[in-house]
Write a protein that holds these residues in place. Structure first.
Motif, short mmCIF file in Angstrom:
data_model
loop_
_atom_site.label_atom_id
_atom_site.label_comp_id
_atom_site.label_asym_id
_atom_site.label_seq_id
_atom_site.Cartn_x
_atom_site.Cartn_y
_atom_site.Cartn_z
N TRP A 474 1.05 -1.59 0.15
CA TRP A 474 0.18 -0.12 -0.11
C TRP A 474 0.70 1.20 -0.26
N TRP A 493 1.47 -4.59 -5.77
CA TRP A 493 0.15 -5.08 -5.21
C TRP A 493 -0.18 -6.71 -5.20
N HIS A 511 -9.72 -3.87 -1.27
CA HIS A 511 -8.43 -2.47 -1.13
C HIS A 511 -7.83 -3.14 -2.66
#
Length: 732
Positions: A474, A493, A511
């Protein structure tokens, strides 16, 4: 009409990606035809800069590691390399390549780097160097595409002009290097396949490749000249030992014995010399120590490694072992402090002992490299000596340091981004890393540590430290996005998604899917992008996460905008806004309202955008979010500008500037100054426009931000296309 004038006047030198996508859609291009259309528009012209704008004020690349201070011998090999400096024959039009082969530790890198320093002045366009890590773990071997991207950066290509596709990046690299006089050192290559994409095509480029393998394919295919490096002979090995020792005894019998035990290995001889300099022992004493029966089970270089290690004090010995556990190509002093769980002063003192013993190399100020064979040896010692608990604790401390520092750097770079929970905010040893003091420091730290952080991210995944893997993935997103390292962003990611899945954290999984969708969209893989967005919605709904569902709609609007589908982008932004209204979340409601206004403006209706931007300003002010309030004022300024309401636009830009200055956010301030300059230019006040653009340029240049080139081009239009103006503003 305004865009056409900008193209004709040279203010815009290449189309925006969204415009290219719109044209491709209008022409109904699909599949291979669509890719060819993109490539044709992105293809650089066949001149040294390829028509690609290079970063203003860029410096000539000088990437060589430090020269070897005690280099001796290898005269024949140096003469062979000197032949590279001669112009190629009449039929020679390609780059000249030498492959330096030989066993591990024989001195291939030392030879290549020493010669490169001697020849550097003959290459005025720069010297490029990359350690390809060909014999590290498989997932640490450098991908040639990553090396090419690094070369494009140091050659001064602006991030927004780096093509998305890796094949196009390679084409741009070859085009840029074709007319340059460059020296390239491709160090520690695994095989010809790793090297081949990195070969520049210009006749003035000289390339030296080092490898433990012979790279026969390069010799056959491109005419590379093979240079096989054997161990130094007895005389050269003795000279190397004496040169490193300096003034002292020249005991020939002891020298011969030491050289024999070291197997004439340069690395082993360097370690012995370091021990003699530290202790002042006579050569005969050292030779006797090396013949100690406890070393009989080992041979050659391993004897010297164990001997050098045994004389370290316990703190240095422990740090040496722990360094063998790290994944990155090098490590900074702050990271060493975290790894060892000691104070900064203790870490620096211990690092000095290791470098004095030649067990560690300080290849740049405050950055240390453990050579390959020593890394293997240190890791073996760690697994034999330290408990699993101690090794795990050290790795956790290191990951704490990298994760929290990267997170804090991201908060400096992107203060409008919604934060994620980070636990206590302190490392496992009870200390918290210092936050980067400003944008420039944050960018510099992330640039220096990017490769290390990506390696550490994979290490966290492999070690089962899933919370660190998710949070570090992140934290890297803003930097990788701004610098268009989109393949790295996707890889980060992907690791984060796997970690979040292992944690059974549905919100984190959603997310990760959202941002994998964004990366896929940026790479024009829209079917994949929408699949990730669908999974994000499903995961958010399964978790009963209404804010997550609202954020997914918001991000999905951006993916549709990337696809040049502004109608659908507006639709999803409106759905996001409705969800945030129901959730009574003023910050996110303001961001979604701002997005709705933006898409109205993109659809040619800035008059419909105004009320949404005004609503966003009011909501962010109510929430006390000054960063997002400044962003909303910027959007409101642009909407007024597009409607011709220049006075109102200037007022909103000024309001945003006051907020940005209060926040000490130079990048946001630069963005607002750049847009305010546009407004001044539109009303014919070129002097004020230049003043604003120069302020923006200075801030971006000092921070090393990739948007500096955009502002430089605006300034060029003020000074005139025929002027010799070249913006150079030095950092204070």
């Amino acid at each position: 009409m305004r865009n056409i004038r900008a193209i004709e006047s040279g203010q815009v030198t290449s189309p925006r990606q969204a415009t290219v996508r719109l044209l491709a859609t209008a022409f109904r291009l699909e599949g291979l035809d669509r890719k060819r259309f993109y490539a044709a528009i992105a293809e650089p012209a066949p001149i040294p800069t390829g028509g690609v704008a290079l970063l203003a004020g860029r410096s000539i690349p000088a990437q060589l590691p430090g020269d070897v201070s005690h280099f001796v011998g290898r005269e024949d090999q140096l003469h062979e390399l000197d032949a590279l400096l001669e112009p190629p024959g009449d039929a020679g039009t390609g780059t000249v390549i030498v492959t330096v082969g030989g066993t591990a530790g024989v001195g291939k890198t030392a030879l290549a780097v020493h010669w490169a320093h001697r020849a550097a002045e003959r290459f005025p366009d720069g010297q490029l160097y990359v350690n390809l890590r060909g014999f590290d773990r498989d997932d640490e071997v450098v991908d040639p595409a990553d090396a090419i991207r690094g070369f494009l950066d140091v050659l001064g290509v602006e991030p927004h002009q780096v093509p998305t596709e890796r094949d196009a990046q390679a084409t741009l690299y070859r085009s840029l290097s074709a007319g340059l006089r460059l020296l390239m050192i491709l160090d520690n290559a695994r095989d010809s396949d790793q090297v081949r994409p990195l070969l520049a095509g210009g006749p003035a480029v000289r390339t030296v490749v080092t490898s433990r393998n012979r790279l026969t394919a390069l010799v056959a295919e491109v005419g590379a000249r093979p240079l096989v490096l054997d161990l130094p002979d007895q005389a050269e090995a003795a000279a190397l030992l004496h040169r490193r020792i300096g003034v002292g005894s020249q005991d020939d019998d002891a020298t011969e014995a030491i050289v024999a035990v070291c197997g004439r290995q340069p690395l082993a001889l360097a370690l012995v010399a370091a021990r003699i300099r530290q202790t002042g022992f006579p050569l005969a004493t050292v030779a006797a120590e090396l013949r100690h029966p406890s070393s009989a089970a080992l041979d050659g270089v391993w004897v010297v490694f164990s001997w050098s290690y045994r004389v370290l004090d316990p703190f240095a010995a422990r740090l040496f072992r722990l360094l063998g556990l790290t994944a990155g190509v090098d490590i900074g002093t702050d990271a060493v402090t975290a790894l060892a769980g000691v104070t900064g002063e203790e870490a620096r003192r211990t690092l000095r002992e290791l470098t004095d013993a030649s067990l560690l190399t300080e290849h740049a100020p405050g950055r240390y490299h453990l050579p390959g064979l020593l890394r293997v040896y240190a890791a073996q010692l760690a697994h034999r000596t330290d408990t699993e608990e101690d090794r795990r604790a050290a790795l956790t401390r290191l990951l704490d340091h990298y994760t929290y520092t990267a997170y804090q750097a991201d908060r400096v770079l992107n203060p409008t981004r919604a934060p994620i929970p980070m636990g206590s905010g302190v490392a496992a040893d009870g200390t918290g890393p210092a936050a980067p003091p400003d944008v420039g420091a944050a960018l510099a730290w992330l640039a220096a540590e990017r490769a290390v952080l990506l390696s550490t991210l994979r290490q966290a995944r492999d070690a089962g430290l899933d919370r660190h893997a998710w949070q570090l993935g992140w934290a890297l997103d803003s930097f990788l996005y701004e610098h268009r390292h989109w393949h790295d962003e996707g890889a980060a990611w992907a690791v984060a998604l796997r970690a979040a899945t292992a944690l059974m954290d549905r919100q984190a999984v959603a997310h990760a899917h959202r941002f994998l969708g964004v990366v896929a969209g940026r790479l024009d893989r829209f079917a994949e992008a929408h699949d990730h967005m669908r999974r994000a919605v499903e995961m958010s709904r399964a978790a009963g996460d209404r804010p997550g569902e609202a954020e997914t709609e918001y991000v999905l609007s951006y993916v549709c905008w990337l696809q040049a589908d502004h109608e659908r982008a507006l639709h999803h932004a409106q759905r996001s806004l409705a969800l945030w209204v129901a959730l009574d979340h003023p910050v996110w409601e303001g961001k979604a309202s701002n997005a709705v206004g933006w898409y109205h403006a993109q659809l040619g209706a800035p008059h419909l955008a105004l009320p949404y931007h005004e609503r966003a300003v009011a909501l962010q002010r109510r929430a006390g979010d000054r960063a997002n309030e400044a962003v909303a004022h910027d959007a409101l300024g642009r909407a007024n500008h597009n409607l011709g309401y220049h006075e109102a636009a200037a007022e909103h830009y000024d309001h945003g500037l006051r907020l940005a200055r209060d926040l000490a956010d130079p990048i946001l301030e630069a963005q607002l100054n750049s847009h305010l300059g546009d407004t001044y230019q539109a009303i014919g006040d070129s002097a004020s426009a230049r003043e604003r653009w120069e302020e923006a340029y200075k801030a971006l240049m000092n921070a090393g931000h990739p948007l500096v080139g955009d502002v430089a081009r605006k300034l060029q239009t003020v000074w005139g296309s025929n002027s010799r103006w070249s913006p150079r503003i030095e950092a204070p």
